[in-house]
Scaffold this motif. Structure first.
Motif, PDB file in Angstrom:
ATOM      1  N   ARG A 168      -3.416 -24.945 -30.146  1.00 45.64           N
ATOM      2  CA  ARG A 168      -3.251 -24.121 -28.246  1.00 45.64           C
ATOM      3  C   ARG A 168      -2.367 -24.917 -27.130  1.00 45.64           C
ATOM      4  O   ARG A 168      -1.708 -24.373 -26.994  1.00 45.64           O
ATOM      5  CB  ARG A 168      -4.397 -23.158 -28.703  1.00 45.64           C
ATOM      6  N   SER A 211       0.753 -25.534 -27.699  1.00 45.93           N
ATOM      7  CA  SER A 211       1.687 -24.102 -26.933  1.00 45.93           C
ATOM      8  C   SER A 211       1.933 -24.602 -25.682  1.00 45.93           C
ATOM      9  O   SER A 211       2.856 -23.857 -24.614  1.00 45.93           O
ATOM     10  CB  SER A 211       1.722 -23.268 -27.665  1.00 45.93           C
ATOM     11  N   ILE A 212       0.809 -24.170 -25.235  1.00 45.75           N
ATOM     12  CA  ILE A 212       0.253 -23.969 -24.261  1.00 45.75           C
ATOM     13  C   ILE A 212       1.456 -25.143 -22.837  1.00 45.75           C
ATOM     14  O   ILE A 212       1.890 -24.909 -21.963  1.00 45.75           O
ATOM     15  CB  ILE A 212      -1.101 -23.682 -23.177  1.00 45.75           C
ATOM     16  N   ALA A 270       5.492 -24.704 -23.027  1.00 49.52           N
ATOM     17  CA  ALA A 270       5.637 -23.535 -22.321  1.00 49.52           C
ATOM     18  C   ALA A 270       5.571 -24.014 -20.811  1.00 49.52           C
ATOM     19  O   ALA A 270       6.633 -23.217 -20.179  1.00 49.52           O
ATOM     20  CB  ALA A 270       4.788 -22.336 -22.318  1.00 49.52           C
ATOM     21  N   LEU A 325       4.895 -17.708 -18.457  1.00 52.20           N
ATOM     22  CA  LEU A 325       4.258 -18.968 -20.221  1.00 52.20           C
ATOM     23  C   LEU A 325       3.494 -17.587 -20.956  1.00 52.20           C
ATOM     24  O   LEU A 325       3.824 -18.020 -22.512  1.00 52.20           O
ATOM     25  CB  LEU A 325       2.546 -18.931 -19.295  1.00 52.20           C
ATOM     26  N   ILE A 334       3.886 -18.253 -24.842  1.00 54.03           N
ATOM     27  CA  ILE A 334       3.683 -18.493 -25.675  1.00 54.03           C
ATOM     28  C   ILE A 334       3.809 -17.606 -26.337  1.00 54.03           C
ATOM     29  O   ILE A 334       3.417 -17.976 -28.043  1.00 54.03           O
ATOM     30  CB  ILE A 334       2.210 -18.663 -25.274  1.00 54.03           C
ATOM     31  N   ASP A 335       3.979 -16.395 -25.863  1.00 53.01           N
ATOM     32  CA  ASP A 335       4.152 -15.101 -27.570  1.00 53.01           C
ATOM     33  C   ASP A 335       5.748 -15.729 -28.256  1.00 53.01           C
ATOM     34  O   ASP A 335       5.006 -14.957 -29.437  1.00 53.01           O
ATOM     35  CB  ASP A 335       4.554 -13.602 -26.643  1.00 53.01           C
TER      36      ASP A 335
END
Length: 109
Positions: free
Chosen positions: A31, A34-35, A38, A85, A89-90
């Motif tokens: 996670r 991913s952040i 982004a 963001l 992320i989605d």
């Protein structure tokens, strides 16, 4: 005395919050990656205020002074950065196939 402001000593109250931003547990590595991806994709004018206020913990006024813009501009850019963001992320979550692209096909069907 019980019921007063707080049962903690002033020394305990002076300690920093071990869970900033209201998080109760660490963010998993996937996670976090991913952040970070982004954030890297954000345009500089959205990324800078976000990083200054959230990660460098500057006040909005300090960030505005540093970037030479108004506090309202910082507020708007941080708001837009957070929205972007969330979208990124989605979108990344949709593109991460759990079995040979099934997630992508499901998202567009």
């Amino acid at each position: 005395m019980r019921g007063d402001k707080d049962d903690q000593s002033s020394e305990a109250q002076a300690q920093p919050n071990p869970t900033p931003f209201g998080e109760s547990r660490p963010i998993p590595a996937q996670r976090r990656a991913s952040i970070q991806k982004a954030i890297d994709l954000l345009r500089a004018k959205l990324k800078e205020p976000l990083l200054l206020t959230y990660f460098d913990e500057l006040s909005q006024q300090e960030a505005a002074d540093l970037l030479g813009v108004t506090v309202k501009t910082i507020e708007a850019r941080v708001y837009r950065a957070r929205q972007r963001l969330a979208e990124l992320i989605d979108c990344a979550a949709i593109r991460t196939p759990n079995s040979s692209g099934a997630a992508v096909r499901a998202a567009y069907s």
